[in-house]
Scaffold this active site. Structure first.
Site, PDB file in Angstrom:
ATOM      1  N   GLN A 267       0.824  -1.206   0.000  1.00  0.00           N
ATOM      2  CA  GLN A 267       0.000   0.000   0.000  1.00  0.00           C
ATOM      3  C   GLN A 267       0.860   1.259   0.000  1.00  0.00           C
ATOM      4  O   GLN A 267       0.540   2.240  -0.665  1.00  0.00           O
ATOM      5  CB  GLN A 267      -0.990  -0.044   1.161  1.00  0.00           C
ATOM      6  CG  GLN A 267      -2.062  -1.092   0.857  1.00  0.00           C
ATOM      7  CD  GLN A 267      -3.112  -1.250   1.931  1.00  0.00           C
ATOM      8  OE1 GLN A 267      -3.033  -0.662   2.997  1.00  0.00           O
ATOM      9  NE2 GLN A 267      -4.096  -2.080   1.646  1.00  0.00           N
TER      10      GLN A 267
ATOM     11  N   GLY B 282      -5.821  -0.278  10.794  1.00  0.00           N
ATOM     12  CA  GLY B 282      -5.572  -1.716  10.924  1.00  0.00           C
ATOM     13  C   GLY B 282      -4.375  -2.007  11.814  1.00  0.00           C
ATOM     14  O   GLY B 282      -3.304  -1.411  11.650  1.00  0.00           O
TER      15      GLY B 282
ATOM     16  N   ARG C 197     -11.820   6.855  24.479  1.00  0.00           N
ATOM     17  CA  ARG C 197     -12.137   5.922  25.565  1.00  0.00           C
ATOM     18  C   ARG C 197     -11.740   6.525  26.915  1.00  0.00           C
ATOM     19  O   ARG C 197     -12.481   6.437  27.902  1.00  0.00           O
ATOM     20  CB  ARG C 197     -11.394   4.595  25.354  1.00  0.00           C
ATOM     21  CG  ARG C 197     -11.975   3.725  24.259  1.00  0.00           C
ATOM     22  CD  ARG C 197     -11.033   2.591  23.864  1.00  0.00           C
ATOM     23  NE  ARG C 197     -11.690   1.615  22.993  1.00  0.00           N
ATOM     24  CZ  ARG C 197     -11.058   0.663  22.325  1.00  0.00           C
ATOM     25  NH1 ARG C 197      -9.735   0.548  22.394  1.00  0.00           N
ATOM     26  NH2 ARG C 197     -11.735  -0.186  21.566  1.00  0.00           N
TER      27      ARG C 197
ATOM     28  N   ASP D  10      -8.275   5.482  21.670  1.00  0.00           N
ATOM     29  CA  ASP D  10      -7.785   5.404  23.050  1.00  0.00           C
ATOM     30  C   ASP D  10      -8.072   6.708  23.788  1.00  0.00           C
ATOM     31  O   ASP D  10      -8.502   6.714  24.942  1.00  0.00           O
ATOM     32  CB  ASP D  10      -6.284   5.095  23.043  1.00  0.00           C
ATOM     33  CG  ASP D  10      -5.977   3.891  22.177  1.00  0.00           C
ATOM     34  OD1 ASP D  10      -6.529   2.815  22.447  1.00  0.00           O
ATOM     35  OD2 ASP D  10      -5.213   4.027  21.199  1.00  0.00           O
TER      36      ASP D  10
ATOM     37  N   HIS E   6      -0.732   1.920  20.118  1.00  0.00           N
ATOM     38  CA  HIS E   6      -2.092   1.412  20.271  1.00  0.00           C
ATOM     39  C   HIS E   6      -1.999  -0.080  20.603  1.00  0.00           C
ATOM     40  O   HIS E   6      -2.210  -0.944  19.768  1.00  0.00           O
ATOM     41  CB  HIS E   6      -2.904   1.645  18.986  1.00  0.00           C
ATOM     42  CG  HIS E   6      -4.297   1.075  19.073  1.00  0.00           C
ATOM     43  ND1 HIS E   6      -5.232   1.563  19.939  1.00  0.00           N
ATOM     44  CD2 HIS E   6      -4.886   0.049  18.435  1.00  0.00           C
ATOM     45  CE1 HIS E   6      -6.351   0.861  19.822  1.00  0.00           C
ATOM     46  NE2 HIS E   6      -6.165  -0.075  18.914  1.00  0.00           N
TER      47      HIS E   6
END
Length: 328
Positions: free
Chosen positions: A116, A134, A166, A163, A191
């Site tokens: 990619q 991803g 959250r 995160d 992450h």
């Protein structure tokens, strides 16, 4: 990406037949990312085996008759998909298989993100912004950035906004305030379960909140719960957190494009050595969005408690990169 030009913004979403994309595409199409009067052209990129399912998603997008959508393309050709792209959400990744080590997962994903990166390098517009969703997102983003040798590295970000969101939500519930009133929250690092949701600088109405929080709750409950929230949701919902991940991706890209009005948020971007973080690591930092760019908030006093947790992330990411760099 100039504000609201009549030229459509070309947006690529990978893993387009998946769960996260199923939420994300509708938010992009309705104007939540690039603005309520900015046309968008969507490209749904999938692996050959999932193209038919992605075509089904495209049918539903057509049937939603969004006024801002000027075109919808479905493709399994990376080089074609990224041609002229202004923004890319790299959602598609290979989940960890049964009995597969993290190293195996890193290598399998690495191959996808090398490809990619090369395709983005070959065809994307000069103003390309790439957000990797991803997992392992930070290392995947670094792999793609390295494979796209001619694209400035800072145009590759990894998603830490989930995160951040959250953490804000849990703090808001604990303090019984709307999460939108909490400022200067940051999630440092990766992450993954080493991430460090840091309330040291956080404020409500200009008042520091760290002193109002029970230390044991903060260290033993809050920090691990933010880090492991994804697992908690799988346990309760029976599926992974897709809508909240899509929502965070919307927040990240919108703020990257349109700025944050001087407010802090969290984004993972290539370190240039800030806070002693090894250069090149794609690291979660406190940032402000300004003029279409992220600026890392500099000059913060870092305690031993913070230092130890920041360093733990540096170490973990260095380990991931050791495995991933073998792809080059």
């Amino acid at each position: 990406m100039s504000h609201h030009s009549s030229t459509p913004v070309k947006v690529v979403v990978t893993g387009a037949a998946g769960n996260i994309a199923y939420s994300l595409l509708w938010r992009i199409a309705s104007g939540d990312v690039f603005g309520a009067d900015q046309p968008v052209e969507l490209t749904l990129l999938e692996i050959p085996a999932a193209v038919r399912a992605a075509e089904g998603t495209a049918m539903e997008l057509h049937d939603s008759a969004f006024p801002l959508v000027t075109g919808i393309n479905v493709s399994d050709d990376q080089f074609k998909a990224f041609e002229g792209a202004n923004a890319a959400f790299l959602v598609g990744a290979k989940p960890r298989g049964k009995g597969e080590s993290r190293a195996d997962m890193l290598t399998a994903n690495g191959k996808i993100f090398v490809e990619q990166g090369k395709a983005i390098n070959a065809g994307a517009a000069d103003d390309i912004r790439v957000l990797v969703v991803g997992n392992p997102a930070n290392t995947n983003a670094r792999i793609a950035a390295k494979a796209a040798a001619d694209v400035p590295a800072e145009r590759f970000n990894a998603l830490m906004r989930l995160d951040q969101n959250r953490a804000l939500s849990m703090l808001g519930q604990k303090l019984e305030v709307p999460s939108s009133t909490i400022e200067k929250m940051v999630v440092w690092g990766n992450h993954s379960d080493t991430q460090f949701p840091d309330v040291t600088f956080a404020e409500v109405g200009g008042e520091k909140i760290a002193d109002k929080l029970d230390r044991d709750w903060y260290v033993d409950e809050f920090i691990p719960r933010v880090a492991k929230r994804g697992g908690e949701i799988i346990e309760v919902r029976g599926k992974s957190s897709a809508a909240s991940a899509a929502s965070a991706a919307v927040d990240h890209m919108r703020d990257w494009v349109n700025g944050t009005d001087g407010k802090w948020t969290t984004a993972a971007l290539p370190s240039t050595g800030q806070y002693g973080v090894e250069e090149g690591l794609l690291f979660g930092f406190p940032v402000i969005g300004r003029d279409g760019k992220w600026e890392v908030v500099e000059g913060l006093e870092i305690s031993d408690f913070q230092r130890e947790r920041i360093d733990k992330n540096v170490e973990a990411m260095r380990g991931e990169w050791e495995i991933a760099s073998k792809l080059f």
